[in-house]
Design a protein around this motif. Structure first.
Motif, PDB file in Angstrom:
ATOM      1  N   ASN A   1     -27.232 -10.965  10.950  1.00  0.00           N
ATOM      2  CA  ASN A   1     -27.476  -9.571  10.560  1.00  0.00           C
ATOM      3  C   ASN A   1     -28.517  -8.960  11.496  1.00  0.00           C
ATOM      4  OD1 ASN A   1     -26.856 -11.294   7.978  1.00  0.00           O
ATOM      5  ND2 ASN A   1     -26.251  -9.197   7.475  1.00  0.00           N
ATOM      6  N   ALA A   2     -28.295  -9.155  12.783  1.00  0.00           N
ATOM      7  CA  ALA A   2     -29.292  -8.770  13.790  1.00  0.00           C
ATOM      8  C   ALA A   2     -29.181  -7.300  14.189  1.00  0.00           C
ATOM      9  CB  ALA A   2     -29.148  -9.661  15.015  1.00  0.00           C
ATOM     10  N   ALA A   3     -28.358  -6.545  13.545  1.00  0.00           N
ATOM     11  CA  ALA A   3     -27.948  -5.162  13.874  1.00  0.00           C
ATOM     12  C   ALA A   3     -26.794  -5.256  14.862  1.00  0.00           C
ATOM     13  CB  ALA A   3     -29.063  -4.296  14.434  1.00  0.00           C
ATOM     14  N   ALA A   4     -25.848  -4.343  14.737  1.00  0.00           N
ATOM     15  CA  ALA A   4     -24.517  -4.507  15.327  1.00  0.00           C
ATOM     16  C   ALA A   4     -24.523  -5.081  16.741  1.00  0.00           C
ATOM     17  CB  ALA A   4     -23.773  -3.177  15.312  1.00  0.00           C
ATOM     18  N   LEU A   5     -25.214  -4.442  17.662  1.00  0.00           N
ATOM     19  CA  LEU A   5     -25.080  -4.869  19.058  1.00  0.00           C
ATOM     20  C   LEU A   5     -25.837  -6.160  19.331  1.00  0.00           C
ATOM     21  CD1 LEU A   5     -25.106  -1.466  20.975  1.00  0.00           C
ATOM     22  CD2 LEU A   5     -23.251  -2.621  19.760  1.00  0.00           C
ATOM     23  N   ASN A   6     -26.979  -6.343  18.682  1.00  0.00           N
ATOM     24  CA  ASN A   6     -27.709  -7.593  18.879  1.00  0.00           C
ATOM     25  C   ASN A   6     -27.007  -8.780  18.226  1.00  0.00           C
ATOM     26  OD1 ASN A   6     -29.874  -7.135  20.628  1.00  0.00           O
ATOM     27  ND2 ASN A   6     -31.023  -6.078  19.021  1.00  0.00           N
ATOM     28  N   THR A   7     -26.249  -8.542  17.171  1.00  0.00           N
ATOM     29  CA  THR A   7     -25.429  -9.607  16.599  1.00  0.00           C
ATOM     30  C   THR A   7     -24.390 -10.059  17.632  1.00  0.00           C
ATOM     31  OG1 THR A   7     -25.748  -9.110  14.265  1.00  0.00           O
ATOM     32  CG2 THR A   7     -23.604 -10.013  14.880  1.00  0.00           C
ATOM     33  N   ASN A   8     -23.792  -9.109  18.317  1.00  0.00           N
ATOM     34  CA  ASN A   8     -22.868  -9.445  19.408  1.00  0.00           C
ATOM     35  C   ASN A   8     -23.577 -10.279  20.467  1.00  0.00           C
ATOM     36  OD1 ASN A   8     -20.005  -7.961  19.525  1.00  0.00           O
ATOM     37  ND2 ASN A   8     -21.416  -6.654  18.394  1.00  0.00           N
TER      38      ASN A   8
ATOM     39  N   VAL B   1     -30.879 -16.477   7.577  1.00  0.00           N
ATOM     40  CA  VAL B   1     -30.429 -15.101   7.810  1.00  0.00           C
ATOM     41  C   VAL B   1     -31.101 -14.613   9.084  1.00  0.00           C
ATOM     42  CG1 VAL B   1     -30.338 -12.733   6.934  1.00  0.00           C
ATOM     43  CG2 VAL B   1     -30.170 -14.666   5.332  1.00  0.00           C
ATOM     44  N   ILE B   2     -30.311 -14.183  10.042  1.00  0.00           N
ATOM     45  CA  ILE B   2     -30.856 -13.654  11.298  1.00  0.00           C
ATOM     46  C   ILE B   2     -30.959 -12.138  11.165  1.00  0.00           C
ATOM     47  CG2 ILE B   2     -30.522 -13.403  13.784  1.00  0.00           C
ATOM     48  CD1 ILE B   2     -28.790 -15.980  13.642  1.00  0.00           C
ATOM     49  N   GLY B   3     -32.188 -11.652  11.039  1.00  0.00           N
ATOM     50  CA  GLY B   3     -32.397 -10.209  10.921  1.00  0.00           C
ATOM     51  C   GLY B   3     -32.825  -9.821   9.521  1.00  0.00           C
ATOM     52  N   SER B   4     -33.808  -8.925   9.445  1.00  0.00           N
ATOM     53  CA  SER B   4     -34.358  -8.544   8.137  1.00  0.00           C
ATOM     54  C   SER B   4     -34.149  -7.067   7.838  1.00  0.00           C
ATOM     55  CB  SER B   4     -35.847  -8.879   8.088  1.00  0.00           C
ATOM     56  OG  SER B   4     -36.551  -8.112   9.058  1.00  0.00           O
TER      57      SER B   4
ATOM     58  N   VAL C   1     -15.514 -20.584  12.752  1.00  0.00           N
ATOM     59  CA  VAL C   1     -16.737 -21.290  12.317  1.00  0.00           C
ATOM     60  C   VAL C   1     -17.093 -20.743  10.941  1.00  0.00           C
ATOM     61  CG1 VAL C   1     -19.077 -21.995  12.987  1.00  0.00           C
ATOM     62  CG2 VAL C   1     -17.476 -21.217  14.748  1.00  0.00           C
ATOM     63  N   LYS C   2     -16.536 -21.397   9.927  1.00  0.00           N
ATOM     64  CA  LYS C   2     -16.547 -20.787   8.595  1.00  0.00           C
ATOM     65  C   LYS C   2     -17.936 -20.693   7.956  1.00  0.00           C
ATOM     66  CE  LYS C   2     -12.028 -20.067   7.547  1.00  0.00           C
ATOM     67  NZ  LYS C   2     -11.444 -20.185   8.901  1.00  0.00           N
ATOM     68  N   ASN C   3     -18.893 -21.464   8.451  1.00  0.00           N
ATOM     69  CA  ASN C   3     -20.223 -21.348   7.829  1.00  0.00           C
ATOM     70  C   ASN C   3     -21.126 -20.334   8.536  1.00  0.00           C
ATOM     71  OD1 ASN C   3     -20.665 -23.020  10.069  1.00  0.00           O
ATOM     72  ND2 ASN C   3     -22.357 -24.120   9.067  1.00  0.00           N
ATOM     73  N   VAL C   4     -20.515 -19.484   9.353  1.00  0.00           N
ATOM     74  CA  VAL C   4     -21.251 -18.368   9.951  1.00  0.00           C
ATOM     75  C   VAL C   4     -20.640 -17.054   9.463  1.00  0.00           C
ATOM     76  CG1 VAL C   4     -21.875 -17.187  12.095  1.00  0.00           C
ATOM     77  CG2 VAL C   4     -21.924 -19.693  11.985  1.00  0.00           C
ATOM     78  N   TYR C   5     -21.480 -16.243   8.827  1.00  0.00           N
ATOM     79  CA  TYR C   5     -21.054 -14.947   8.281  1.00  0.00           C
ATOM     80  C   TYR C   5     -21.707 -13.819   9.082  1.00  0.00           C
ATOM     81  CZ  TYR C   5     -19.423 -17.346   4.003  1.00  0.00           C
ATOM     82  OH  TYR C   5     -18.771 -18.149   3.099  1.00  0.00           O
ATOM     83  N   VAL C   6     -20.953 -12.771   9.335  1.00  0.00           N
ATOM     84  CA  VAL C   6     -21.490 -11.578  10.007  1.00  0.00           C
ATOM     85  C   VAL C   6     -21.271 -10.390   9.080  1.00  0.00           C
ATOM     86  CG1 VAL C   6     -21.300 -10.018  11.993  1.00  0.00           C
ATOM     87  CG2 VAL C   6     -20.989 -12.494  12.299  1.00  0.00           C
ATOM     88  N   THR C   7     -22.357  -9.809   8.589  1.00  0.00           N
ATOM     89  CA  THR C   7     -22.188  -8.721   7.610  1.00  0.00           C
ATOM     90  C   THR C   7     -23.005  -7.482   7.970  1.00  0.00           C
ATOM     91  OG1 THR C   7     -23.987  -9.449   6.144  1.00  0.00           O
ATOM     92  CG2 THR C   7     -21.834 -10.425   5.773  1.00  0.00           C
ATOM     93  N   ASP C   8     -23.260  -7.297   9.250  1.00  0.00           N
ATOM     94  CA  ASP C   8     -23.873  -6.021   9.647  1.00  0.00           C
ATOM     95  C   ASP C   8     -22.819  -5.163  10.347  1.00  0.00           C
ATOM     96  OD1 ASP C   8     -23.621  -7.080  12.185  1.00  0.00           O
ATOM     97  OD2 ASP C   8     -25.780  -7.325  12.528  1.00  0.00           O
ATOM     98  N   GLY C   9     -23.254  -4.150  11.075  1.00  0.00           N
ATOM     99  CA  GLY C   9     -22.316  -3.217  11.685  1.00  0.00           C
ATOM    100  C   GLY C   9     -21.332  -3.858  12.639  1.00  0.00           C
ATOM    101  N   ALA C  10     -21.662  -5.056  13.146  1.00  0.00           N
ATOM    102  CA  ALA C  10     -20.766  -5.729  14.089  1.00  0.00           C
ATOM    103  C   ALA C  10     -19.409  -6.041  13.482  1.00  0.00           C
ATOM    104  CB  ALA C  10     -21.420  -7.010  14.605  1.00  0.00           C
ATOM    105  N   CYS C  11     -19.345  -6.153  12.162  1.00  0.00           N
ATOM    106  CA  CYS C  11     -18.103  -6.595  11.504  1.00  0.00           C
ATOM    107  C   CYS C  11     -17.080  -5.478  11.335  1.00  0.00           C
ATOM    108  CB  CYS C  11     -18.418  -7.208  10.143  1.00  0.00           C
ATOM    109  SG  CYS C  11     -18.782  -6.005   8.849  1.00  0.00           S
ATOM    110  N   MET C  12     -17.476  -4.253  11.645  1.00  0.00           N
ATOM    111  CA  MET C  12     -16.644  -3.108  11.268  1.00  0.00           C
ATOM    112  C   MET C  12     -15.375  -3.008  12.132  1.00  0.00           C
ATOM    113  SD  MET C  12     -18.220  -1.675   8.673  1.00  0.00           S
ATOM    114  CE  MET C  12     -17.878   0.089   8.544  1.00  0.00           C
TER     115      MET C  12
END
Lengths: 570, 184
Positions: A309-316, A18-21, A529-540
Motif C-alpha cells: 500500500n505504498a501509493a499507486a506508483l510507488n507500489t509499482n 503492511v508497506i505504507g501507512s 504470489v497469493k500471499n501478496v495483496y495490493v490494495t492501493d491505487g495500483a490495483c485499479m
C-alpha cells in the motif's frame, strides 16, 4: 509500540507486513490488528503522531511569515510541489520536495507525494463517492483495459464497513451512478446551488444531478467516534495542517491509533522498502527488505502475508524492484504488464460564471465540501464521440469585499467594513475518466538511482484524443447548463496542467480475471504470489470518475478479510 | 535555526536594528534582514511613513504603529521576482526626490494632507521615466493592506479572527449580517 533496535530473525518476524501507512495501508493495518494479526507497518517517511506532530494546526494567519504564500526560492527549488493547490506555508512540511525524491518524466507528470506516517491521508481533499456497476462494467462494455473481476455487490458491504468507521457526511440521493452509503448528516447546499439543482431538474428532467459531495468529515453523531478519540468537524477548512479534532478521516487520527490500541501493531517509520523477498522453494513471499532512511542500512522483516500500500506508483516501483530467479521482471510480473495501463483523472477543464439572482443573500460559516455532479455522459449506453465521461465539482460563492480605491482614512474605513457583494460567483471543475493504455506506463530507470540506491521511476501518461473530446464536451455542456440557469459572464478554461496534479494516479498492477492479462485476482492477491495483496491505487483496472480513496479503503478491508479467512483455512 | 529565526533573535539582541559590519562609517549601512534587497534604515523609515499614509491611525492604530513596513520588506525580499524587487527598490530610492518636487519638502516633513496628495499623484505616474515610482507605490499599497489586515493587532484586537468559523448557513439575508465579524 515495540522498540525496533532488534537483531534476531524471530524478533523481525510478524504475521503480516503492511508497506505504507497512508489511507489504504492504514486500513489494512487496522483490519489486520482488529483480527488479532501481529502486524508491522513499514513507512518510508518520518513519524507523524496525531495532534502532536501538526505544528501549524492552530496557527493564526499572521503567524505565517508570508501569510501562507510560498517564498520564491521554494517555488524555484520545488516547481512540482508548488503546483499543488495545498502546498502552502501551512502544510508544505507534509509534502515531498522535488529534489529529495527525483523521478524521470518520459512525459510531463507532476507527482505529488507525502512521505510520512499517514501519507497523503493528512492532505487529501476528503471527497468520498462510491463507484457503481456503471463504472465496474465500463471496460467490458466499452472494450478497453480488461474486465474488473468484481462488481458493486462484492464491494458494497466493505464500503459500508469503512464508511461507518471513517465518518462520511452525505445525503441518500438515490442515484444508481453514485450509490448511497452509510451517511452522517449532509452539509447544506447554499441558496444558489439549490437554485441550480432545481434548474437542472427543470431543464434535464432526471438525467443530470447536482448534489452535495459526500466527504469524510464527522458532521454529526459525534458520540460514535469518541472511541477513536475524534470529535465533530469544526468547519475550519484547515484540514491540510492535520486536524486537532480528528474532524476528518486520516490514518493518523483514526486507523493507526486504533490499530495501535489493539497491541498488535508495530510501526516502523523511516523504512524505505527495497523489495519483497520471494522464496522459490516455498513458492511465496516471505518478507520485506528495507533500507533505513537515515543509516542506509539494509534490514529484513518477515511475515506470512504482505500488503503493498505504498501509493499507486510507488507500489509499482517496489514490485518491479522485487526481482528473483522466478520473477526476473518484478514480483508476480509473468505477463510483462506490470507498470502498464496506468491512468489518472483529467482535471484540466473548468468554468466560471456570475449569477445576478438571490442578491439579498450570502453565506456564513464554513463547509468542508462542495457541490458535485455525478457522471451523466454515456451512463447506460454510448452516446458521444468519446468513451466514458466526467464528474464535476460545483460551487456558488458570495463573500463581501471592500472598496480598495484611494488611500488614507477613507480606505481604512472601507477595509474595516467590507460591504460590497457583487454577483454570486459560480465555479466548476472537471474530473474526467481516462482510459488506461498499454502505452501509459511506469518503469524502473536502468541507470539512475536515488540516494537510497533505489532505481528512479520513469513515468509516462498523457492526454489522448478521448480526453480532448471530453474537455470539449465538458465546456459545451456546462456552458449550456449555465446558460439555461441564467448565469452570465460564462468563461471556460483549460489550464493544460500535466497529469498528476489530480493526485489520482492509478493502475499498473491491475485486477482482472485472467493471469495472462492482469496482475491481481478478485481478492487483490497477485495471481502468481497469493500471499501478496495490493490494495492501493495500483490495483485499479479503470479509473471511473469518482475520487478513488474510498474504494482503496474498502478494497483493503475486504482483502484483509480474505487474507485472514484464507490463512485460517490453510 | 532558519534565517528568519536567526534574524528574529538578532533583532531581539540588538533592539531591532541590525547593521552589516563594515569599515566604512561614512555611509549608512543596509539592513541585513533583507538579503535580496539593499535597504537602509532611513528607507525603511520612509516606507513606514508611506504605509502609514495609506493606512493612518484613526481611532485604531495605523500601519506604522504595527510596523507594516517590516512585512512589506519581508514579502518583497522573499516572494518577489528579481525584476520586481529592482522596481521596488528603485522606486523607493527615487520616491524622495519625486516627493520633494511634488510636495515641496522631504516626505517625512510633509503634512498628512500633502503626503496623501503626493502618494496619489505618484500612483498615477505613467511616463516611462517614473513608472517604477508608480509601481513601487502600487506594490506598497497592496502589501500595506495585506500586512495590516492580516496583522496580529487587527486579527486579535480589532476584528478578532476565529479558527472556527461556525456552522455553514447557505441562505443568509445580507441585511441580517453582523458587520463586525469580517474575519469569519
Amino acid at each position: 509500540m515495540a522498540n525496533l533496535n532488534i537483531k534476531s530473525k524471530q524478533e523481525r518476524t510478524f504475521e503480516a507486513i503492511v508497506i505504507g501507512s497512508g489511507i489504504s495501508g492504514g486500513w489494512a493495518a487496522k483490519e489486520l490488528c482488529d483480527k488479532g494479526v501481529k502486524t508491522l507497518v513499514l513507512e518510508r517517511g518520518k513519524d507523524v503522531q496525531h495532534i502532536k506532530d501538526y505544528p501549524t494546526t492552530n496557527l493564526l494567519p499572521f503567524e505565517f511569515d508570508h501569510r501562507g504564500q510560498m517564498p520564491l526560492n521554494d517555488q524555484k527549488e520545488n516547481p512540482i510541489a508548488n503546483r499543488c493547490y495545498a502546498y502552502r506555508e501551512d502544510a508544505a512540511h507534509f509534502f515531498v520536495k522535488d529534489k529529495e525524491h527525483p523521478y524521470v518524466q518520459d512525459s510531463p507528470f507532476d507527482w505529488i507525494r507525502g512521505y510520512q506516517v499517514g501519507g497523503k491521508s493528512l492532505l487529501w481533499a476528503r471527497q468520498v463517492q462510491r463507484i457503481s456497476d456503471l463504472d465496474f462494467e465500463g471496460p467490458a462494455r466499452d472494450g478497453f483495459a480488461v474486465d474488473w473481476p468484481i462488481r458493486y455487490k462484492d464491494l458494497a458491504p466493505w464500503y459500508s464497513h469503512v464508511e461507518k468507521f471513517a465518518g462520511i457526511s452525505g445525503n441518500k440521493d438515490g442515484l444508481p451512478e453514485l450509490p448511497d452509503g452509510e451517511f452522517l448528516p449532509a452539509y447544506d447546499l447554499n441558496i444558489v446551488e439549490k437554485y441550480f439543482k432545481e434548474q437542472l431538474k427543470k431543464n434535464y428532467g432526471n438525467d443530470r444531478h447536482m448534489i452535495v459531495a459526500r466527504c469524510a468529515h464527522i458532521s454529526g453523531n459525534a458520540e460514535r467516534f469518541q472511541e477513536q478519540g475524534r470529535a465533530q468537524c469544526q468547519n475550519r477548512n484547515l484540514c491540510q495542517r492535520g486536524c486537532p479534532f480528528g474532524g476528518y478521516f486520516s490514518s493518523n487520527s483514526s486507523t493507526l491509533p486504533w490499530a495501535a490500541r489493539t497491541g498488535n501493531l508495530t510501526m516502523r517509520p523511516d523504512a524505505v522498502v527495497h523489495s519483497i523477498i520471494y522464496d522459490e522453494e516455498k513458492g511465496k513471499a516471505t518478507g520485506v527488505k528495507i533500507i533505513d532512511a537515515h543509516t542506509q542500512e539494509m534490514e529484513e522483516f518477515y511475515a506470512e502475508v504482505i500488503f503493498v500500500n505504498a501509493a499507486a506508483l510507488n507500489t509499482n516501483l517496489i514490485l518491479l524492484n522485487s526481482t528473483s530467479g522466478r520473477f526476473p521482471d518484478g514480483l508476480g510480473n509473468d505477463n510483462g504488464l506490470m507498470g502498464k495501463y496506468v491512468a489518472f483523472h483529467n482535471y484540466r477543464a473548468g468554468i466560471t460564471a456570475d449569477y445576478e439572482g438571490h442578491l439579498d443573500y450570502t453565506t456564513t460559516g464554513g463547509r468542508p465540501t462542495t457541490g458535485y455532479f455525478p457522471r451523466f455522459r454515456n451512463l447506460y449506453k454510448q452516446e458521444t464521440d468519446f468513451l466514458r465521461g466526467y464528474a464535476a465539482g460545483f460551487t456558488a460563492n458570495r463573500q463581501p469585499y471592500s472598496d480598495q480605491r484611494g488611500i488614507g482614512a477613507a480606505l481604512k474605513e472601507s477595509l474595516l467594513n467590507p460591504d460590497q457583494y457583487g454577483p454570486w460567483r459560480i465555479g466548476s471543475h472537471m474530473m474526467g475518466e481516462t482510459i488506461p493504455k498499454e502505452s501509459s506506463y511506469v518503469a524502473l530507470d536502468t541507470k539512475e538511482k536515488d540516494k537510497w540506491g533505489m532505481p528512479l521511476l520513469r513515468i509516462k501518461m498523457d492526454y489522448d484524443e478521448n480526453d480532448e473530446k471530453m474537455i470539449h464536451d465538458y465546456h459545451e455542456q456546462m456552458t449550456e447548463m449555465f446558460e439555461k440557469a441564467g448565469f452570465k459572464n460564462i468563461k471556460t478554461r483549460d489550464d493544460h496542467r500535466a497529469p498528476g496534479l489530480d493526485i489520482h494516479e492509478m493502475g499498473g498492477v491491475r485486477m482482472g480475471h485472467d493471469p495472462k492479462t492482469s496482475l491481481l485476482n478478485k481478492h487483490n492477491q497477485l495471481h502468481a504470489v497469493k500471499n501478496v495483496y495490493v490494495t492501493d491505487g495500483a490495483c485499479m483496472t479503470s479509473t471511473a470518475t469518482q475520487n478513488p480513496s474510498l474504494t482503496y479503503m474498502a478494497l483493503a478491508a475486504r482483502a484483509v478479510d480474505h487474507a485472514v479467512k484464507d490463512r485460517k483455512m490453510s | 535555526m532558519n534565517r528568519r529565526e536567526a534574524l528574529r533573535n538578532l533583532a531581539i539582541i540588538t533592539g531591532g536594528i541590525i547593521l552589516v559590519p563594515s569599515c566604512n562609517f561614512s555611509q549608512e549601512e543596509v539592513l541585513v534582514a533583507y538579503d535580496n534587497l539593499s535597504i537602509k534604515p532611513s528607507q525603511a523609515e520612509l516606507l513606514a511613513s508611506i504605509a502609514d499614509t495609506i493606512i493612518p491611525a484613526t481611532d485604531t492604530k495605523g500601519a506604522a504603529d504595527i510596523s507594516v513596513q517590516d512585512f512589506i520588506l519581508v514579502m518583497v525580499n522573499d516572494c518577489m521576482e528579481q525584476d520586481a524587487q529592482e522596481t521596488f527598490t528603485q522606486g523607493l530610492n527615487d520616491f524622495e526626490s519625486f516627493s520633494k518636487n511634488a510636495g515641496g519638502k522631504a516626505f517625512l516633513k510633509q503634512e498628512r494632507g500633502t503626503r496623501e496628495r503626493v502618494i496619489t499623484q505618484g500612483m498615477s505616474l505613467e511616463d516611462e521615466d517614473n513608472l517604477h515610482i508608480s509601481e513601487f507605490l502600487q506594490i506598497t499599497k497592496r502589501m500595506t493592506i495585506q500586512g495590516f489586515m492580516a496583522s496580529e493587532y487587527m486579527m486579535t484586537e480589532v476584528r478578532p479572527y476565529s479558527l472556527i468559523p461556525g456552522t455553514y448557513n447557505g441562505e443568509v439575508l445580507i441585511s441580517n449580517i453582523d458587520k463586525e465579524s469580517i474575519n469569519g
